[in-house]
Design a protein around this motif. Structure first.
Motif, PDB file in Angstrom:
ATOM      1  N   ILE A  50       0.836  -1.190   0.000  1.00 33.03           N
ATOM      2  CA  ILE A  50       0.000   0.000   0.000  1.00 33.03           C
ATOM      3  C   ILE A  50       0.875   1.245   0.000  1.00 33.03           C
ATOM      4  N   GLY A  67      -5.044  -7.460   4.906  1.00 37.24           N
ATOM      5  CA  GLY A  67      -4.093  -6.814   5.797  1.00 37.24           C
ATOM      6  C   GLY A  67      -4.445  -6.993   7.264  1.00 37.24           C
ATOM      7  N   SER A  95      -6.082  -3.164   5.776  1.00 36.14           N
ATOM      8  CA  SER A  95      -5.955  -2.443   4.514  1.00 36.14           C
ATOM      9  C   SER A  95      -6.981  -1.331   4.366  1.00 36.14           C
TER      10      SER A  95
END
Length: 660
Positions: A146, A560, A591
């Motif tokens: 990310i 995540g 995430s």
């Protein structure tokens, strides 16, 4: 205005105490200048990229830039207003007034004075202001998936201090400001280099049950000079603080992140000013950012973060030298002295004259805590020599391989705790509280054979089967390193697995098993994973090192999410508690920017919320935006249970509605 928290954005509070990093050249050398550091960083796109600001829908365009800068045409001067300087602000709290009421330079640019925050006095020792923020360009750390930007506010002290003037009250002030602003994701402290190791050591003890990254840094050459180390040091500290959760008080300098209580300033001339000779760096920054996760401390108790706000000032350091007399030692140890760091020769040796030993014994008998460390930059005290054993017999406490700065800070910290007896203080001196000293080395562990690794993998697969199949149909699993190609001649046969290759296979399997066990609330499966890892075993350490944050914090590839996220989402309170006690990080975000606390509150798992809050969890990341929407639905439906759970999760405290 208070901006919403994007999932791809970290919030960092920079506490600027002073030091060379932000100085300008004056008539009498380097001098501090209010706002110079902030405005210089604002002018550099590497530290502040307005086109990354998500406040404007036209971000990345000419129109978006003009909206951000307050202009409507290319030649127009920016229209900066005190109500909302530069468009975005963050609420920052301090125990002192925020802002410079008087500028050191009377000719300070009027626009900078206009940018001064409006400070509000909340109580006798609490002030707050909305500080304008800066935001870095989005970047992707090596190995990360990310791209993330770092939004940060700079809390500038008034006056700015040379580090030689920093004292105990300033350490407590820094710790207090971190506590008051603990809703930020991480903290960077800008500080002069001369006493930086003292401050980093003291803060490592004052910040109790720390769950977020705190990094101190400074510079040998100020930002105002064309050739400097300030840019690299500040950018490195910001990058690590914004991308990693390393819940320690650290010191970053010259591309290296050290444990804060392990460093000493070794040079007033080199850019590599600090060294940690008795403990390896936590992070090395080169083309890649390499985190030594095996050595990163993790909280394993269910306690909230708090700042301890006391240090005993009656401690001092005494360096032994040939010819020192007992009279000198007695005079040094007279009241009000309560603790002495004794810098001894070599591995903990001292002169054996009767007057010296009698003076030390007399001080210890009166309740003065005397801690022996070595004068050598590298090494530890021991009782290998008779001249060292006599110190122990006199009542002197061995300080292992602590640095002088750390030993002094630890002694001051422990003596400030009125609930501890002198005996308890002496016992705690030799115990690692914040990773400040090395444990005695034990017997060397033999590296496991490939066959032992095969057994481990077989047990791993058996755990998977147990969790996914009914007990009545469990198959037998056999794993072997044999290739099975009997027709291939021995001369051309492939190599067998190495222990490292087997450890790699285990490292791939463990995360899946931990997540599965957390989802099923299977404590046996979790215990199997954690008990299988021996940190004294080279192969097991290799296995841990392949998983950032350790097995307990391994992340799912797409979401995540950590095992703690999974257990919280499913309301598995037993697994949540076990994960926390094994070092799970409560502030990790998935995430989408959500914490485990948010997921538990959203699902209505009240017991899990209580456990997470007890361990210091707070709402953060994208939690605010989604929680506000959910709370609106709760209000409409008059769901008292949901409202109670969100209240326990700290919603009122975060939004500023609670009384503090």
């Amino acid at each position: 205005m208070e901006p919403s928290h994007a999932s791809d954005e970290s919030r960092v509070l920079v506490i600027y105490t002073g030091g060379t990093i932000g100085m300008l050249v004056g008539q009498q050398g380097y001098v501090p200048e209010p706002y110079f550091l902030t405005e210089t960083l604002r002018s550099q796109t590497r530290f502040h990229d307005p086109l990354q600001d998500s406040l404007f829908s036209n971000s990345g365009s000419v129109q978006g830039f003009r909206e951000w800068s307050g202009r409507s045409s290319p030649g127009e001067v920016a229209n900066i207003t005190p109500e909302d300087p530069q468009g975005r602000t963050l609420l920052v709290r301090s125990s002192r007034p925020i802002g410079h009421t008087t500028a050191l330079n009377p000719s300070l640019n009027a626009s900078l004075l206009l940018n001064q925050p409006r400070c509000t006095k909340i109580s006798e020792n609490l002030y707050e202001a909305h500080l304008p923020t800066l935001v870095t360009p989005k970047s992707k750390i090596p190995g990360g998936n990310i791209s993330k930007s770092i939004r940060y506010a700079i809390l500038e002290w008034n006056p700015l201090l040379d580090s030689s003037n920093i004292d105990i009250e300033d350490w407590i002030r820094i710790a207090t400001e971190i506590e008051l602003n603990y809703t930020f994701d991480a903290f960077v402290i800008l500080h002069g280099t001369d006493t930086l190791a003292y401050t980093s050591s003291a803060l490592s003890f004052l910040l109790e049950d720390l769950g977020k990254t705190v990094i101190l840094t400074g510079a040998q050459i100020p930002l105002s000079q064309l050739r400097n180390d300030a840019v690299d040091n500040l950018m490195g500290a910001l990058t690590i603080a914004g991308h990693y959760i390393i819940p320690e008080c650290c010191l970053y300098f010259n591309h290296t992140l050290f444990r804060g209580n392990r460093v000493t300033k070794m040079s007033s001339y080199d850019l590599s000013a600090f060294s940690s000779l008795n403990f390896p760096p936590l992070v090395n920054v080169g083309i890649d950012i390499v985190v030594n996760w095996n050595d990163v401390l993790r909280q394993t108790g269910l306690r909230k973060f708090r700042a301890h706000k006391h240090m005993n000032p009656h401690v001092a350091t005494l360096r032994l030298f040939p010819g020192i007399t007992g009279a000198t030692i007695r005079a040094f140890c007279m009241p009000p002295i309560r603790g002495v760091v004794l810098e001894t020769f070599g591995a903990g040796n001292a002169p054996q004259r009767a007057d010296v030993m009698d003076a030390l014994r007399g001080a210890c008998d009166r309740g003065v805590v005397v801690v022996a460390i070595t004068q050598c930059a590298k090494g530890s005290v021991s009782d290998a020599y008779e001249t060292g054993r006599t110190l122990l017999q006199a009542g002197v406490v061995p300080g292992s391989d602590m640095t002088p700065e750390c030993a002094l800070a630890k002694l001051s910290y422990l003596l400030s705790k009125s609930e501890l007896s002198i005996k308890e203080v002496r016992d705690l001196i030799g115990s690692p509280l914040r990773g400040e000293l090395s444990r005695p080395s034990g017997v060397a562990v033999q590296q496991p054979s490939v066959e032992q690794n095969m057994d481990n993998i077989q047990q791993l697969l058996s755990q998977f089967v147990r969790l996914t199949r009914p007990p009545s149909v469990l198959p037998t699993i056999n794993v072997t390193s044999e290739t099975g190609q009997s027709t291939v001649s021995d001369a051309a046969a492939p190599w067998s697995w190495t222990a490292a290759e087997a450890a790699t296979t285990e490292a791939v399997l463990y995360p899946f098993l931990v997540h599965l066990a957390a989802a099923r609330d299977d404590l046996d499966g979790l215990q199997f994973c954690f008990n299988s890892v021996d940190t004294n075993d080279p192969a097991e350490v290799l296995k841990l090192g392949m998983i950032p944050g350790g097995i307990v914090n391994c992340l799912e590839a797409g979401s995540g999410r950590s095992p703690l996220h999974v257990a919280a989402l499913n309301g598995n309170a037993r697994s949540v508690e076990l994960l926390l006690r094994c070092g799970a990080l409560v502030h990790l975000r998935d995430s989408l920017g959500h914490t485990a606390l948010y997921l538990a509150a959203r699902q209505g798992h009240e017991e899990v919320v209580e456990l997470l809050v007890q361990a210091g969890a707070t709402l953060g990341g994208s939690d605010m935006h989604f929680a506000a929407s959910l709370l609106a639905d709760t209000a409409r439906s008059q769901d008292q249970t949901a409202a109670r759970i969100w209240h326990k999760a700290g919603w009122q405290a975060v939004t500023g509605n609670s009384e503090k």
